[in-house]
Design an enzyme around this catalytic site. Structure first.
Site, PDB file in Angstrom:
ATOM      1  N   GLY A   1       0.164   5.246   6.829  1.00 15.83           N
ATOM      2  CA  GLY A   1       0.543   5.976   8.038  1.00 15.83           C
ATOM      3  C   GLY A   1      -0.552   5.837   9.075  1.00 15.83           C
TER       4      GLY A   1
ATOM      5  CB  CYS B   1      -2.962   2.505   3.524  1.00 15.76           C
ATOM      6  SG  CYS B   1      -3.906   2.216   5.045  1.00 15.76           S
ATOM      7  CE1 TYR B   2      -2.909  10.161   7.378  1.00 21.11           C
ATOM      8  CE2 TYR B   2      -1.184  10.621   5.768  1.00 21.11           C
ATOM      9  CZ  TYR B   2      -2.021  11.047   6.777  1.00 21.11           C
ATOM     10  OH  TYR B   2      -1.981  12.351   7.192  1.00 21.11           O
TER      11      TYR B   2
ATOM     12  CG  HIS C   1      -0.880  -1.954   3.306  1.00 24.89           C
ATOM     13  ND1 HIS C   1      -0.022  -0.884   3.441  1.00 24.89           N
ATOM     14  CD2 HIS C   1      -1.861  -1.755   4.212  1.00 24.89           C
ATOM     15  CE1 HIS C   1      -0.454  -0.080   4.393  1.00 24.89           C
ATOM     16  NE2 HIS C   1      -1.571  -0.588   4.878  1.00 24.89           N
TER      17      HIS C   1
ATOM     18  CD  GLU D   1       2.607  -1.712   1.207  1.00 26.51           C
ATOM     19  OE1 GLU D   1       1.771  -1.713   0.296  1.00 26.51           O
ATOM     20  OE2 GLU D   1       2.472  -1.036   2.247  1.00 26.51           O
TER      21      GLU D   1
ATOM     22  CG  ASP E   1      23.475  -8.915   7.905  1.00 26.52           C
ATOM     23  OD1 ASP E   1      23.287  -9.369   6.767  1.00 26.52           O
ATOM     24  OD2 ASP E   1      22.707  -9.126   8.861  1.00 26.52           O
TER      25      ASP E   1
ATOM     26  CE  LYS F   1      21.391 -12.710   6.675  1.00 28.13           C
ATOM     27  NZ  LYS F   1      21.891 -12.096   7.916  1.00 28.13           N
TER      28      LYS F   1
END
Ligand code: XMP
Length: 514
Positions: free
Chosen positions: A56, A83-84, A170, A172, A228, A370
């Protein structure tokens, strides 16, 4: 599902959906809850097997900064702070945080001190993605430092006894080596989650939620036939059936047979029982495009006309309670709308009609990427030809015909493109190229066919390799395949006597020619 799901508490970080995705990749269900709705009662009610605090933009020690009830640490549930989220964990458990003497952004070498916890897959010096100005200067009691950098004394810390893990970097993002393995280790080894979640569970949950929300009301979907919106149509068909109307506008700028293919799947003869409205508006678009050659003017004309046609159809249907669209996660990122996206321009049609009277927007794919959308489409029984379809721009062939668009030119480019696609598929190259198409240049050249002079159009073939469509290189298509395509196009498509292959990368070119 309880005890096998992860709760992600969102403190406003940029990569939160990526965290959710990494957890899904472990075969484990996760949900993102905004920090201001994540009171302790809601957290307990969710009954998570583990909790992840996201990054954040704020400083955890400032008044009014996003926080969480410290009781969360007494639930006996493992927590991973990123992180945050790592700083917040340190702060709430009695460690020290503050502004780092030196901020770290981007690729950073992190020295791993201890691999006994979630960092077991790490290299000794592991490349990680950092993005922070604050840091943990002192760990709370019970924690050991498991990684550091030159600038950051606590790049990771763990209290294995209580199940608390924190990483300043991070894990991720793809740029962090072994990052997804760190998350995997937290989710599977620490939280002990079962890997029972699959995309069909996602479909079931979404269908339930949509049914509950919509009740007996009506839903409208602008169906373009792209991946989509087709997946949303299939999902909504299952959820609300006849309460859904899909409006499919054939603007006459679609690929060969595309309008019929979409109609076959979603129309009355297809497997889905829904109200499908196909509007054949080709002539209307050709009339509006007559004489327009400037690319932006063409795009605008097509976008505006699309809205007009769509509005007329929406009016015919009457009051619409919900408007559905196929927004996916990268659309939200690209539009810079973040989690607060409420009403966004439809990325395919160039903006929502102003006066369609709807109460709310339904965007069931907004947390998916996607490839996940394609996977969901397969689960829902959509044909592979629709699911694996490559991206196709909203203005369609209108921006693949250089200069003025006419019905005749549309026919030429449709036929040339169909041959190109057929040959690429036959050569087994379809899955290896990110996007490919034939375009019609506005150039006529002299040629000879039989014993006659010709003065006909040149077709340009484009094929690119890219992962994000922001940069791209021309695909290295074998020469014999290109030659076969060329021979077939000049032989089978009237008014074409020359074929070019576009070698331009992006930048300086773009994927589309206009
Ligand atoms: P460019 O030409 O900008 O294309 O390099 C990048 C990607 O975006 C697609 N594209 C569009 N998609 N509406 C869309 O929905 C549009 O107006 C549009 N213009 C380009 C293009 O096909 C490629 O995948």
């Amino acid at each position: 599902m309880s005890k096998d799901r992860i709760l992600i508490i969102d403190f406003g970080g940029q990569y939160n959906q990526l965290i959710a995705r990494r957890v899904r990749e472990c075969g484990v269900y996760s949900e993102i809850m905004n920090y201001d709705s994540a009171d302790i009662k809601s957290i307990k009610a969710f009954d998570p097997a583990g909790i992840i605090f996201t990054g954040g933009p704020q400083s955890a020690y400032l008044e009014g900064a996003p926080g969480v009830d410290p009781e969360v640490f007494e639930m006996g549930v493992p927590v991973l702070g990123i992180c945050y989220g790592a700083q917040l964990m340190a702060y709430l458990l009695g460690g020290s945080i503050g502004t780092a003497p030196t901020s770290e952004y981007g690729r950073t070498e992190v020295c791993i001190d201890d691999k006994g916890g979630i960092l077991r897959a790490a290299d000794d010096s592991n490349v990680c993605w950092m993005s922070h100005t604050d840091y943990i200067s002192e760990t709370p009691e019970g924690f050991i430092v498991t990684a550091h950098t030159d600038e950051c004394p606590v790049a990771a810390m763990e209290d294995r006894k209580r199940g608390f893990y924190a990483v300043q970097f991070h894990p991720e993002v793809n740029h962090t080596d072994h990052g997804s393995e760190f998350i995997r280790s937290f989710v599977l080894d620490v939280c002990g989650c079962d890997q029972s979640w699959k995309m069909d569970s996602f479909a079931e949950t979404q269908i339930e939620e949509i049914r509950e929300k919509v009740g007996d009301d009506k839903v409208l979907l602008a169906l373009s036939g792209g991946v989509d919106s087709s997946v949303v149509a299939a999902l909504l068909a299952r959820a609300v059936g006849k309460q859904l109307t899909c409006v499919f506008v054939d603007h006459g700028l679609l690929r060969k047979d595309e309008a019929d293919e979409v109609s076959a799947v979603f129309g009355p003869d297809g497997p889905f029982e829904l109200d499908f409205v196909r509007v054949d508006a080709a002539q209307r678009f050709y009339d509006r495009l007559a004489g327009i050659t400037e690319p932006e003017a063409k795009r605008k004309t097509i976008g505006e006309e699309f809205i007009r046609v769509f509005e007329e159809e929406a009016h015919r249907i009457g009051t619409v309670d919900y408007f559905a669209q196929g927004t996916i996660y990268p659309d939200i990122i690209e539009s810079g709308l973040g989690k607060s996206a409420v009403i966004k321009s439809h990325h395919n049609v160039g903006g929502l009609p102003d006066h369609v009277d709807f109460r709310e927007i339904i965007e069931p794919l907004r947390m998916l990427f996607k490839d996940e959308v394609r996977q969901l489409g397969r689960e829902l029984g959509l044909p592979e030809s629709l699911v694996s379809r490559q991206p196709f721009p909203g203005p369609g062939l209108g921006i693949r015909i250089i200069g003025e668009v006419t019905a005749d030119k549309v026919k030429i480019v449709q036929d040339a493109d169909a041959i190109y696609r057929e040959e690429i598929a036959k050569a087994g190259l379809a899955g290896t190229i990110s996007q490919y198409y034939a375009a019609l240049t506005n150039m006529q050249t002299v040629g000879v066919m039989g014993d006659f002079r010709t003065y006909d159009y040149a077709v340009a073939l484009r094929a690119v390799i890219t992962s994000d469509f922001m940069t791209a290189t021309a695909a290295d298509i074998p020469y014999d395949v290109l030659q076969r395509v060329m021979t077939r196009i000049v032989n089978e498509v009237d008014h074409v006597n020359r074929v070019f292959y576009d070698l331009t990368s992006k930048p300086p070119g773009t994927v589309e020619l206009e």
